[in-house]
Design an enzyme around this catalytic site. Structure first.
Site, PDB file in Angstrom:
ATOM      1  N   GLU A   1       8.368   1.186  -3.667  1.00  0.00           N
ATOM      2  CA  GLU A   1       7.665  -0.184  -3.529  1.00  0.00           C
ATOM      3  C   GLU A   1       8.582  -1.510  -4.122  1.00  0.00           C
ATOM      4  O   GLU A   1       8.308  -2.236  -3.686  1.00  0.00           O
ATOM      5  CB  GLU A   1       6.315  -0.020  -4.121  1.00  0.00           C
ATOM      6  CG  GLU A   1       5.231   0.819  -3.626  1.00  0.00           C
ATOM      7  CD  GLU A   1       4.010   0.969  -4.306  1.00  0.00           C
ATOM      8  OE1 GLU A   1       3.552  -0.073  -4.965  1.00  0.00           O
ATOM      9  OE2 GLU A   1       3.467   1.968  -4.159  1.00  0.00           O
TER      10      GLU A   1
ATOM     11  N   HIS B   1       0.734  -1.305   0.124  1.00  0.00           N
ATOM     12  CA  HIS B   1      -0.123   0.111   0.126  1.00  0.00           C
ATOM     13  C   HIS B   1       0.757   1.285  -0.138  1.00  0.00           C
ATOM     14  O   HIS B   1       1.669   1.379   0.891  1.00  0.00           O
ATOM     15  CB  HIS B   1      -1.001   0.057   0.985  1.00  0.00           C
ATOM     16  CG  HIS B   1      -1.861   1.141   1.353  1.00  0.00           C
ATOM     17  ND1 HIS B   1      -3.102   1.144   0.583  1.00  0.00           N
ATOM     18  CD2 HIS B   1      -1.625   2.349   1.816  1.00  0.00           C
ATOM     19  CE1 HIS B   1      -3.652   2.296   0.802  1.00  0.00           C
ATOM     20  NE2 HIS B   1      -2.810   3.084   1.594  1.00  0.00           N
TER      21      HIS B   1
END
Lengths: 201, 201
Positions: free
Chosen positions: A173, A108
């Site tokens: 990420e 996320h």
């Protein structure tokens, strides 16, 4: 445990990063299948190009649990041990989540528990935080609420737009997700309450 | 703008750090008065030792706004330009906050908006976040919700207790608060929505 099932709905930039880490030897895993709820997801094309088994299961109009039963059947048929959400834009049913307890990971684009839900990067930018980042967590039945495996920080710069911040988070990420997947596959952690604690080999 | 009024209720570790930064020349400011709502706060003794004007205004049993009127009167009498909350364990009234718009700073031991309120470090530890930190923010009428001036990150380690994490955050607070105070005193920032954006001199 090393067989991954990747679920995606979009371009698959995290799939690409995971695939690169496997190819370079820095992540010891195998992508057993890549499944998309959107037949036209560019991530499916990427997966096919890289030689992974791919499958489109269109979700449009399907009842959530009925859809998730198809999904689970396919994942089980492929021997998937860990389910990787990589831009999968569909809520999973409680039924599905209970089939794979502590075996579904999501990434996320915020430092959870701040900014759960959609457009996390824009939420963070608008709120005026000075540090942002990404969170890899186990998926439970809440919204972006499961136990946290790993978090990485990126600065928010004075000149940032929500878009430039989102770009910086996305780059972060790519390394973080593979590292977290490696940790989970290795089994070198334990849960204490909802804290994920590493342990020695 | 450089005259600070420090409000505290406890040992005053952030007051000590601010005082040290002023003494070393890294923060160009002057402590005009230190006020505590608790007459026995060790931070008052520290302030007196360092030669600052000190004042205890016991809050016990007093109505919030009546108390805050005494407080504002004293701060104004001392020519305070920026109010610094340094472990001040009492909610300020809306009336008080409106008297000092964008002129009250607080430091909170979490990466807001995560973990507002009491025991932020324990909340963070229990939630299992992998990064924690502190936030300097302007005080508005919400709970730890005003525009963010600065944030610093500390890692959460596998072996941490809530207490060892709180210690690490506190050490980080000491530098961060003085740096943020310096920025606000300098006026080298602007507000865009609720984003605090630095600007060139």
């Amino acid at each position: 445990m090393r067989r991954l099932g990747v679920l995606l709905s979009g371009r698959g930039s995290n799939l690409r990063a995971i695939s690169d880490h496997i190819a370079s030897g820095s992540l010891d895993a195998e992508i057993a299948v890549v499944i998309s709820n959107r037949p036209d997801a560019p991530g499916l094309t990427l997966a096919a190009e890289r030689g992974y088994p791919v499958m489109a299961i269109p979700s449009k109009g399907m009842e959530r649990e009925a859809y998730d039963r198809l999904l689970a059947e396919e994942l089980n048929r492929r021997g998937v041990e860990l389910v990787i959400l990589a831009g999968y834009m569909r809520l999973l049913s409680g039924w599905f989540i209970r089939q794979f307890p502590m075996r579904i990971l999501n990434i996320h684009p915020s430092l959870l528990p701040a900014f759960p839900g959609l457009d996390a990067q824009h939420q963070a930018w608008e709120h005026g935080v000075k540090v942002a980042g990404c969170t890899v967590h186990f998926v439970d039945e809440g919204l972006d609420s499961g136990p946290i495996v790993m978090q990485s920080v990126v600065p928010v710069l004075d000149g940032d737009t929500a878009e430039s911040l989102a770009e910086r988070i996305l780059r972060e990420e790519h390394g973080t997700y593979s590292e977290a997947i490696g940790l989970v596959l290795s089994g070198r952690f334990r849960l204490d309450g909802r804290r994920v604690i590493g342990r020695e080999t």
